[in-house]
Design a protein around this motif. Structure first.
Motif, PDB file in Angstrom:
ATOM      1  N   ARG A 130       0.835  -1.204   0.000  1.00 54.28           N
ATOM      2  CA  ARG A 130       0.000   0.000   0.000  1.00 54.28           C
ATOM      3  C   ARG A 130       0.866   1.248   0.000  1.00 54.28           C
ATOM      4  O   ARG A 130       1.948   1.264   0.579  1.00 54.28           O
ATOM      5  N   HIS A 131       0.365   2.308  -0.615  1.00 53.65           N
ATOM      6  CA  HIS A 131       1.021   3.609  -0.585  1.00 53.65           C
ATOM      7  C   HIS A 131       0.820   4.194   0.811  1.00 53.65           C
ATOM      8  O   HIS A 131      -0.315   4.419   1.239  1.00 53.65           O
ATOM      9  N   ARG A 132       1.925   4.419   1.507  1.00 53.89           N
ATOM     10  CA  ARG A 132       1.852   4.883   2.897  1.00 53.89           C
ATOM     11  C   ARG A 132       1.044   6.174   3.030  1.00 53.89           C
ATOM     12  O   ARG A 132       0.308   6.366   3.977  1.00 53.89           O
ATOM     13  N   GLU A 133       1.164   7.047   2.036  1.00 51.84           N
ATOM     14  CA  GLU A 133       0.520   8.363   2.114  1.00 51.84           C
ATOM     15  C   GLU A 133      -0.999   8.303   1.958  1.00 51.84           C
ATOM     16  O   GLU A 133      -1.740   8.918   2.703  1.00 51.84           O
ATOM     17  N   CYS A 134      -1.481   7.538   0.956  1.00 53.72           N
ATOM     18  CA  CYS A 134      -2.924   7.555   0.680  1.00 53.72           C
ATOM     19  C   CYS A 134      -3.613   6.229   0.936  1.00 53.72           C
ATOM     20  O   CYS A 134      -4.837   6.155   0.908  1.00 53.72           O
TER      21      CYS A 134
END
Length: 169
Positions: A130-134
Motif C-alpha cells: 500500500r502507498h503509505r501516504e494515501c
C-alpha cells in the motif's frame, strides 16, 4: 528497415538466434539476485528486517547460506551494514538497503504482483503493498522514458550499443 533487419542484412546471420548473449544484463543480474534466498532476503529487508537473527528466524535459511548471501549483497552494494548495540550486548551489524538496492524494489514488487495474481492462497495474498501516504494499492507498471504507459505487447527489443553477434568460429 528495422534495427534487426539491418543487422541481418549486414552479417547474413539471424540476430535473434546468433547474437552474443555473454553481455546480457538479465543474465548478469541473475548472477547476483537470481537465487531464492537472495530475493527472500531482499523481501525481508523491504518488510523491515535488518538483523541476521531476524532473517534466520523468518526465512529458516541455513546460517552458512544466509551469511554468504548477506555478504554478497553487501559486496555488491545492494545492502550496507551499520553497527547497532543493544544494552548489555556486544556491537553487531544490521543490514540496510542502499540506493542500488532500492532500484531492485520494482523487480521484487513485480514478482510479488505476479505471485499475488497467479500463486496466492485461495483467500488472497499474504501481504498487501500500500502507498503509505494515501493507502492505495501499489502495483508495478511499465512506462517509457517519456512517461507513457506501455502495454507489454507494445514493447520491442532492438539492438543496443553493446549488441554484437556471436563469432562464427
Amino acid at each position: 528497415m528495422d534495427a534487426w533487419t539491418e543487422v541481418l542484412e549486414n552479417t547474413g546471420m539471424d540476430p535473434l538466434l546468433d547474437r552474443d548473449t555473454s553481455n546480457c544484463s538479465i543474465a548478469r543480474t541473475l548472477e547476483i539476485v537470481g537465487e531464492k534466498w537472495t530475493i527472500l532476503i531482499l523481501r525481508e529487508v523491504w518488510y523491515g528486517s535488518s538483523r541476521f537473527g531476524d532473517f534466520e528466524r523468518v526465512l529458516g535459511c541455513p546460517r552458512n547460506l544466509l551469511a554468504t548471501r548477506l555478504r554478497m549483497l553487501v559486496e555488491e552494494g545492494i545492502l550496507a551494514t551499520e553497527t547497532y548495540k543493544e544494552p548489555g550486548s556486544r556491537s553487531r551489524p544490521k543490514y540496510v538497503i542502499t540506493p542500488k538496492g532500492m532500484d531492485l524494489v520494482p523487480a521484487v514488487m513485480g514478482l510479488l504482483q505476479w505471485g499475488d495474481r497467479y500463486r496466492a492462497d485461495p483467500e488472497g495474498p499474504a501481504v498487501l503493498a500500500r502507498h503509505r501516504e494515501c493507502g492505495g494499492r501499489v502495483d508495478v507498471r511499465i512506462s517509457c522514458e517519456r512517461g507513457h504507459p506501455v502495454p507489454t505487447q507494445d514493447i520491442e527489443s532492438v539492438p543496443g550499443p553493446a549488441f554484437r553477434m556471436r563469432s562464427s568460429e
